[in-house]
Design a protein around this motif. Sequence first.
Motif, short mmCIF file in Angstrom:
data_model
loop_
_atom_site.label_atom_id
_atom_site.label_comp_id
_atom_site.label_asym_id
_atom_site.label_seq_id
_atom_site.Cartn_x
_atom_site.Cartn_y
_atom_site.Cartn_z
N PHE A 52 0.84 -1.19 0.00
CA PHE A 52 0.00 0.00 0.00
C PHE A 52 0.88 1.25 0.00
CE2 PHE A 52 -2.80 -3.27 1.37
CZ PHE A 52 -4.06 -2.90 0.95
N ALA A 53 0.55 2.18 -0.88
CA ALA A 53 1.26 3.45 -0.94
C ALA A 53 0.74 4.38 0.15
CB ALA A 53 1.06 4.08 -2.32
N ALA A 54 1.42 5.51 0.32
CA ALA A 54 0.93 6.53 1.25
C ALA A 54 -0.45 7.00 0.79
CB ALA A 54 1.91 7.69 1.31
N PRO A 55 -1.33 7.34 1.72
CA PRO A 55 -2.70 7.67 1.33
C PRO A 55 -2.84 9.04 0.67
CG PRO A 55 -2.41 8.04 3.67
CD PRO A 55 -1.13 7.41 3.18
N LEU A 56 -3.86 9.15 -0.17
CA LEU A 56 -4.38 10.43 -0.60
C LEU A 56 -5.59 10.73 0.28
CD1 LEU A 56 -3.61 8.73 -3.45
CD2 LEU A 56 -4.13 10.97 -4.41
N VAL A 57 -5.84 12.01 0.53
CA VAL A 57 -6.99 12.41 1.34
C VAL A 57 -7.71 13.53 0.60
CG1 VAL A 57 -7.77 13.29 3.57
CG2 VAL A 57 -5.72 11.85 3.46
N VAL A 58 -9.03 13.45 0.56
CA VAL A 58 -9.85 14.57 0.09
C VAL A 58 -10.69 15.05 1.26
CG1 VAL A 58 -11.64 15.34 -1.50
CG2 VAL A 58 -9.94 13.68 -2.27
N THR A 59 -10.59 16.33 1.57
CA THR A 59 -11.29 16.87 2.71
C THR A 59 -11.67 18.33 2.44
OG1 THR A 59 -11.21 17.05 5.13
CG2 THR A 59 -9.21 17.67 3.93
N GLY A 60 -12.29 18.96 3.44
CA GLY A 60 -12.67 20.36 3.31
C GLY A 60 -11.67 21.27 3.96
N ASN A 61 -11.77 22.55 3.67
CA ASN A 61 -10.84 23.53 4.18
C ASN A 61 -10.76 23.53 5.71
OD1 ASN A 61 -9.16 26.08 3.73
ND2 ASN A 61 -10.77 26.86 5.08
N ASP A 62 -11.90 23.41 6.37
CA ASP A 62 -11.92 23.50 7.82
C ASP A 62 -11.25 22.32 8.51
OD1 ASP A 62 -13.27 25.85 7.54
OD2 ASP A 62 -15.22 25.08 8.16
N PHE A 63 -11.06 21.22 7.79
CA PHE A 63 -10.54 20.01 8.41
C PHE A 63 -9.10 19.69 8.03
CE2 PHE A 63 -15.17 18.84 7.57
CZ PHE A 63 -15.60 19.45 8.73
N ARG A 64 -8.46 20.55 7.23
CA ARG A 64 -7.15 20.18 6.69
C ARG A 64 -6.09 20.01 7.77
NH1 ARG A 64 -7.94 25.59 6.34
NH2 ARG A 64 -6.20 27.06 6.26
N PHE A 65 -6.11 20.87 8.78
CA PHE A 65 -5.11 20.75 9.83
C PHE A 65 -5.41 19.57 10.76
CE2 PHE A 65 -4.69 25.31 8.69
CZ PHE A 65 -3.36 25.28 8.30
N ILE A 66 -6.68 19.24 10.92
CA ILE A 66 -7.04 18.06 11.71
C ILE A 66 -6.53 16.81 11.02
CG2 ILE A 66 -8.96 16.70 12.64
CD1 ILE A 66 -10.58 19.31 12.76
N VAL A 67 -6.72 16.73 9.69
CA VAL A 67 -6.20 15.61 8.91
C VAL A 67 -4.68 15.48 9.09
CG1 VAL A 67 -5.69 14.88 6.53
CG2 VAL A 67 -8.02 15.52 7.18
N ALA A 68 -3.98 16.60 8.92
CA ALA A 68 -2.52 16.57 9.03
C ALA A 68 -2.07 16.14 10.42
CB ALA A 68 -1.96 17.95 8.68
N GLU A 69 -2.73 16.66 11.45
CA GLU A 69 -2.33 16.34 12.82
C GLU A 69 -2.60 14.88 13.15
OE1 GLU A 69 -3.37 17.71 17.41
OE2 GLU A 69 -3.89 19.02 15.73
N GLN A 70 -3.78 14.38 12.76
CA GLN A 70 -4.10 12.99 13.09
C GLN A 70 -3.23 12.00 12.34
OE1 GLN A 70 -8.27 11.98 13.23
NE2 GLN A 70 -8.66 13.45 14.88
N LEU A 71 -2.86 12.31 11.09
CA LEU A 71 -1.93 11.44 10.37
C LEU A 71 -0.53 11.50 10.99
CD1 LEU A 71 -2.90 11.97 6.61
CD2 LEU A 71 -3.35 9.96 8.05
N ALA A 72 -0.10 12.70 11.37
CA ALA A 72 1.23 12.85 11.97
C ALA A 72 1.34 12.05 13.27
CB ALA A 72 1.52 14.33 12.22
N THR A 73 0.25 12.00 14.03
CA THR A 73 0.24 11.22 15.27
C THR A 73 0.52 9.75 14.99
OG1 THR A 73 -1.32 12.75 16.29
CG2 THR A 73 -1.15 10.58 17.27
N LEU A 74 0.09 9.26 13.84
CA LEU A 74 0.32 7.86 13.45
C LEU A 74 1.68 7.66 12.78
CD1 LEU A 74 -3.15 6.97 11.85
CD2 LEU A 74 -2.40 6.52 14.19
N GLY A 75 2.36 8.76 12.48
CA GLY A 75 3.61 8.65 11.73
C GLY A 75 3.39 8.37 10.26
#
Length: 481
Positions: A52-75
Motif C-alpha cells: 500500500f502506498a501513502a494515502p491520498l486524502v480529500v477533505t474540506g478547508n476546515d478540516f485540513r489541519f485536523i487531517v494533518a495532525e491525526q496522520l502525523a500522530t500515526l507517523g
Amino acid sequence: MTALIHPLLLSGGSGTRLWPLSRKSFPKQFALVTGTESLFQAAARRLSGPGFAAPLVVTGNDFRFIVAEQLATLGIAPQAVLIEPEGRNTAPAVLAAALTLAKDDPDALLLVAPSDHVISGAAAFREAAQAAAARAQAGDLVTFGIPPTRPETGYGYLELAPDADAGAGVPQPLARFVEKPDAARAAEMLASGQYLWNAGIFLFTAAGLIRAFETHAPEVLEPVRRAVEGAAADLGFMRLAAGPWDAVPNISIDYAIMEKAPNLAVMVYADGWSDLGGWDAVWQESGPDAQGNVTSEHATAIGCERSLLRSESGRVELVGIGLKDLIAVATCDAVLVAHRSEAQKVKEAVEALKAKGASQATQFPHAHRPWGMFESLVTGPRFQVKRIVVKPGAVLSLQSHHHRSEHWIVVEGTAKVTIDGEVRLVTENQSVYIPLGAVHRMENPGKVPMVLIEVQTGSYLGEDDIIRYEDVYARGQGAKG
C-alpha cells in the motif's frame, strides 16, 4: 506482480447522524467514536503496510489541519491532501484524486474508502483488497459488498449476478446496484441470498475511472479536470481551483458511474464492517454487556436493558434508571435521548435545531485550531470567557479586532505576547490586557502546552472579528480562513 494500491480516504462528510458527538465543525470521522483512535486514524492505519502506498486524502478547508495532525500522530505522511472548495458528494472527490494520481501513473490502483467506517480485521481487509487488484488492473470497476445480517433499510444493496460465487475469495460478477429498500423488500433480499450491502468502497485504476467518467458523466469530468489543473499548493495541501469547482455537479459516484457502467465486479468482504450510520450501530459495535447495555466512563446504568448511555464530558455524569432500548448521549452543551429504533431520525433533530437557530446543531463549545484549541466557558450579551490551549512551539496569527478587547490570564506554562510591537513573557498567575484595535499575537515558547483564560468584552464577540496580518498557517481572513 500486483501494483501498489493507493488508498483514498474520503474525509469531508458532516456525520450528522451521530449528533451531538459529531457536528459540522468536527464530524464523526475525527472523533473517538469507538476505541482509542479516531475513525479516520483507524482507516489510515488499516490501509497502510506492504503493498500500500501513502494515502491520498480529500477533505474540506476546515478540516485540513485536523487531517494533518491525526496522520502525523500515526507517523503517516500523506501522498497528497486535496482541499475541496465546497463539498460536492463523492463522484467529484474521487475523480479529483484519480486525475491527480494519473499525472504520474495512469495505471495506478486507487482504493476508495470512506474514513468513518469500522472494519474488523485490518489484515483480512488488506488481503481482500489485494485479491481484487488483478480484476481492477484488467479494467473492471470493483466494489466491495458485505453479506447482510439483517433486513437493513439504511443501506444500498448490490445484486449478485446469477453465476456469482460469494465464497470464492475473488471478485464476482455484479448484476446491479439497488437503492435503499423498504422493510418488506429488505427482508426479501436478505432471504434470497443474492444481495450484499453496498459498503461504498471501490477499487479501480485511475485511467479506468477517468474513462468511465468520459463515457457516463462528462459533465462532471470537465470541471473537475479544470479544478485539478488549476490546483495550487498551500503549505502541505493542494487546493483545487474554486472557479471550475463551482460548476461541478453534486452527485455520488454510485449515481454518476456505478449504476451505469457495464464493467462491474464485486469483492465480498465478510469479516466485519459497519458504516456507524447511527447510534444504534455504535451500540452494536461497542459490545453490549450481559444486559445489552453500553456505558461510557461517565455514565451509569441501573436496571437498564439494551441501552446506550454515553457522556462525552467529565463534568456531566449521565445516569439511566429502568431504561429499555434507549439511546442517551450527553455532551457539555447538548443531550440526545431516543429509542434505538428511531436512531436514523437524529438528522431530523439536527435540522430542527438549525431551524430554531441553535448553535449546538453545528458547532461545539470547543474548537480545534492548527495551534491548539479553545472552548467557550461562559457567554453573555457583551462578554465571553474562553479556555485556550496552545501547543508547544505553536503561534497564533498576528491580528486585531474591531469590536472587542481581551484580558489574558496564564494558568499553565508561559506565553510570549506581542502587543503593538512590544514583546513580553507572561507566566503562570500573570495577566495582560489587549485593548480594542491593538495588533497582537500570542505563542507558546515552551515544551509543554500553555493554557490561559481569555475574557473578551465588547459589542460583538464572533470568531469572524479577526483581521490577520501574519499567519504561519496561511488561513487568510475570517474565523478559520
